[in-house]
Write a protein that holds these residues in place. Structure first.
Motif, short mmCIF file in Angstrom:
data_model
loop_
_atom_site.label_atom_id
_atom_site.label_comp_id
_atom_site.label_asym_id
_atom_site.label_seq_id
_atom_site.Cartn_x
_atom_site.Cartn_y
_atom_site.Cartn_z
N GLN A 253 -37.10 -4.97 -33.36
CA GLN A 253 -38.45 -5.22 -32.82
C GLN A 253 -38.63 -6.70 -32.55
O GLN A 253 -38.40 -7.53 -33.43
CB GLN A 253 -39.50 -4.75 -33.83
N LEU B 264 -43.52 4.99 -39.55
CA LEU B 264 -42.21 4.49 -39.94
C LEU B 264 -41.95 4.55 -41.44
O LEU B 264 -40.86 4.91 -41.86
CB LEU B 264 -42.00 3.06 -39.44
N LEU C 191 -34.04 2.48 -33.80
CA LEU C 191 -35.37 2.51 -33.20
C LEU C 191 -35.59 1.18 -32.50
O LEU C 191 -35.74 0.14 -33.14
CB LEU C 191 -36.42 2.76 -34.29
N ASP C 192 -35.59 1.21 -31.18
CA ASP C 192 -35.68 -0.01 -30.38
C ASP C 192 -37.12 -0.25 -29.95
O ASP C 192 -37.67 0.49 -29.12
CB ASP C 192 -34.77 0.12 -29.16
N SER C 193 -37.73 -1.26 -30.53
CA SER C 193 -39.11 -1.67 -30.21
C SER C 193 -40.13 -0.55 -30.34
O SER C 193 -40.92 -0.30 -29.42
CB SER C 193 -39.15 -2.28 -28.81
N PRO C 194 -40.18 0.12 -31.48
CA PRO C 194 -41.11 1.24 -31.61
C PRO C 194 -42.49 0.86 -32.14
O PRO C 194 -43.37 1.71 -32.23
CB PRO C 194 -40.41 2.13 -32.64
N TRP D 21 -45.72 -0.20 -31.71
CA TRP D 21 -46.95 -0.54 -31.04
C TRP D 21 -47.93 -0.97 -32.12
O TRP D 21 -48.07 -0.32 -33.14
CB TRP D 21 -47.52 0.65 -30.31
N ALA E 236 -46.12 4.79 -34.49
CA ALA E 236 -45.04 4.22 -35.30
C ALA E 236 -45.53 3.29 -36.41
O ALA E 236 -44.96 3.28 -37.50
CB ALA E 236 -44.04 3.49 -34.42
N VAL F 20 -34.38 -0.72 -37.35
CA VAL F 20 -35.44 -1.01 -36.40
C VAL F 20 -35.15 -2.37 -35.76
O VAL F 20 -34.90 -3.35 -36.45
CB VAL F 20 -36.83 -1.04 -37.07
N ASP G 10 -43.77 -8.51 -28.33
CA ASP G 10 -43.31 -7.34 -27.60
C ASP G 10 -43.77 -7.41 -26.14
O ASP G 10 -44.95 -7.29 -25.85
CB ASP G 10 -43.83 -6.07 -28.26
N SER H 194 -52.34 7.51 -27.99
CA SER H 194 -51.70 8.34 -29.02
C SER H 194 -52.65 9.43 -29.49
O SER H 194 -52.23 10.57 -29.72
CB SER H 194 -51.26 7.48 -30.21
#
Length: 113
Positions: free
Chosen positions: A75, A64, A6-9, A11, A60, A73, A79, A28
Motif C-alpha cells: 500500500q 483486513l 493485496l495490492d493497494s486495497p 481505501w 478493506a 499487503v 494512494d 461500498s
C-alpha cells in the motif's frame, strides 16, 4: 506460506474533497445493498460491525484484520487512485495541487501511517 498479495486495497474512509464525487464508503454501502454478499463476511467482522454497519465488512479498512489467509499487503502512503478520485481531475498529480488539496492528501496519508 503466503497465499495472497493485496495490492493497494486500503481505501480510507474519508469524505472526498470534491463534493461532486460519491465517497468510496458510500459506493461500498451501495454494493452491499445491491449484491448479496452477506454470506461472504466473517462472523467476527459481523460482530464488530452489526446491523446497518455490516457493509464495513466489504470495506478493506475494516475487513483486513479479519482475514485469516496468510497475505502480504502492498500500500502506498499516498494512494494515487484514491487521491485522483477524491480530489478530482488534478488529484493524481501533486504538481497541480493547491494548498487545500495538499493538506487533504496529507490527512488521508495520516489515516494509515
Amino acid at each position: 506460506e503466503v497465499r495472497g498479495l493485496l495490492d493497494s486495497p486500503l481505501w480510507v474512509d474519508v469524505e472526498p474533497q470534491d463534493a461532486s464525487v460519491v465517497s468510496l464508503a458510500a459506493q461500498s454501502r451501495q454494493v452491499w445493498n445491491m449484491a448479496n454478499v452477506t454470506g461472504r463476511i466473517t462472523e467476527d467482522c459481523r460482530a464488530e460491525h452489526p446491523g446497518q454497519e455490516e457493509w464495513r465488512c466489504i470495506f478493506a479498512e475494516s475487513r483486513l484484520k479479519h482475514l485469516s489467509t496468510p497475505h502480504i499487503v502492498s500500500q502506498n502512503q499516498y494512494d494515487d487512485w484514491q487521491l485522483t478520485w477524491n480530489l478530482g481531475p488534478t488529484g493524481g498529480n501533486p504538481a497541480f495541487w493547491d494548498s487545500g488539496q495538499a493538506v487533504y492528501a496529507e490527512d488521508c496519508r495520516a489515516e494509515h501511517p
